[in-house]
Design a protein around this motif. Sequence first.
Motif, PDB file in Angstrom:
ATOM      1  N   ASP A 253      12.463 -33.956  -8.219  1.00  9.25           N
ATOM      2  CA  ASP A 253      12.430 -32.513  -8.442  1.00  9.25           C
ATOM      3  C   ASP A 253      11.755 -31.823  -7.258  1.00  9.25           C
ATOM      4  O   ASP A 253      11.138 -32.462  -6.393  1.00  9.25           O
ATOM      5  N   GLU A 255       9.193 -29.879  -7.272  1.00  7.26           N
ATOM      6  CA  GLU A 255       7.737 -30.005  -7.332  1.00  7.26           C
ATOM      7  C   GLU A 255       7.276 -31.299  -6.667  1.00  7.26           C
ATOM      8  O   GLU A 255       6.237 -31.333  -5.993  1.00  7.26           O
ATOM      9  N   PHE A 258       7.236 -30.790  -2.886  1.00  5.91           N
ATOM     10  CA  PHE A 258       6.082 -30.026  -2.432  1.00  5.91           C
ATOM     11  C   PHE A 258       4.797 -30.844  -2.518  1.00  5.91           C
ATOM     12  O   PHE A 258       3.922 -30.734  -1.645  1.00  5.91           O
ATOM     13  N   ALA A 259       4.674 -31.670  -3.528  1.00 11.96           N
ATOM     14  CA  ALA A 259       3.487 -32.529  -3.641  1.00 11.96           C
ATOM     15  C   ALA A 259       3.450 -33.496  -2.453  1.00 11.96           C
ATOM     16  O   ALA A 259       2.367 -33.767  -1.888  1.00 11.96           O
TER      17      ALA A 259
END
Length: 267
Positions: A253, A255, A258-259
């Motif tokens: 995903d 997210e 970005f992590a």
Amino acid sequence: MASHGWVAAGSIMDALPGGVMRVLVLGGTTEASRLAKALSARSDIVATLSLAGRTEAPAAQPIPTRIGGFGGVEGLARHLRDEAIGVLVDATHPFAAQISKNAAEAARATATPIVAFVRPPWTRETGDRWIDVESLDAAARAIGETPRRVLLTTGRLGLPAFEAAPQHHYLVRTIDHPGDLPGLPDHTLLLDRGPFDLAAERDLMVRERIDVVVTKNSGGSATRPKMVAARELGLPVIVVQPPVRPDVPQVHDVEGVFAFIEKARAP
């Protein structure tokens, strides 16, 4: 930040303010487009989307987009160094084995952090009549000798494999026109782009009297309705399984991407 739109396949290097990271996204998928939209909202990231150029009219993207290859592993490694790329995101199609391999090798050669933004493959559910195969050639053989009406959704570049089984009627669905298909004398061409609706997929299979569906296990939600429609209609599906991906970190995903970027940014 560079303006949005198409850019040449050469250098895109600009001076950046401190703390801003360059991210290169290898795209061509729905997931890559979703990531591009999210990246466009970040002032601390300058991202570029790279497309192989196999689609004639790619959808406009909210971040600068380059078209064309890099020239193999060495060319991509050079690009990563020249453009000071901080993170490389492989969001290519699950069957784009060569570019994923090149990306992993170029990232390793330049010590560039790399993450694969991948779709979980489709999994068999109760009622599915799947025939798993490892290649398009095997898929063509699996249709059988008896003439059948086939919904063929493997993409235009894979169509030559089915010239070995010209006795079938093929409903060929592709995004771009594949050109003349003399090796498939009995076919109907349907130019369309996902996402597809379940009811429409079911109606298509009924209207065209489809006997069998042939597809790649590309995963994701955009084209999954055909698998559900086939199950509801009791149709067999010949499923080409994806190649093994390189051994790099994977997320499923935006997210997760970005992590990974924030972890790479950390001192």
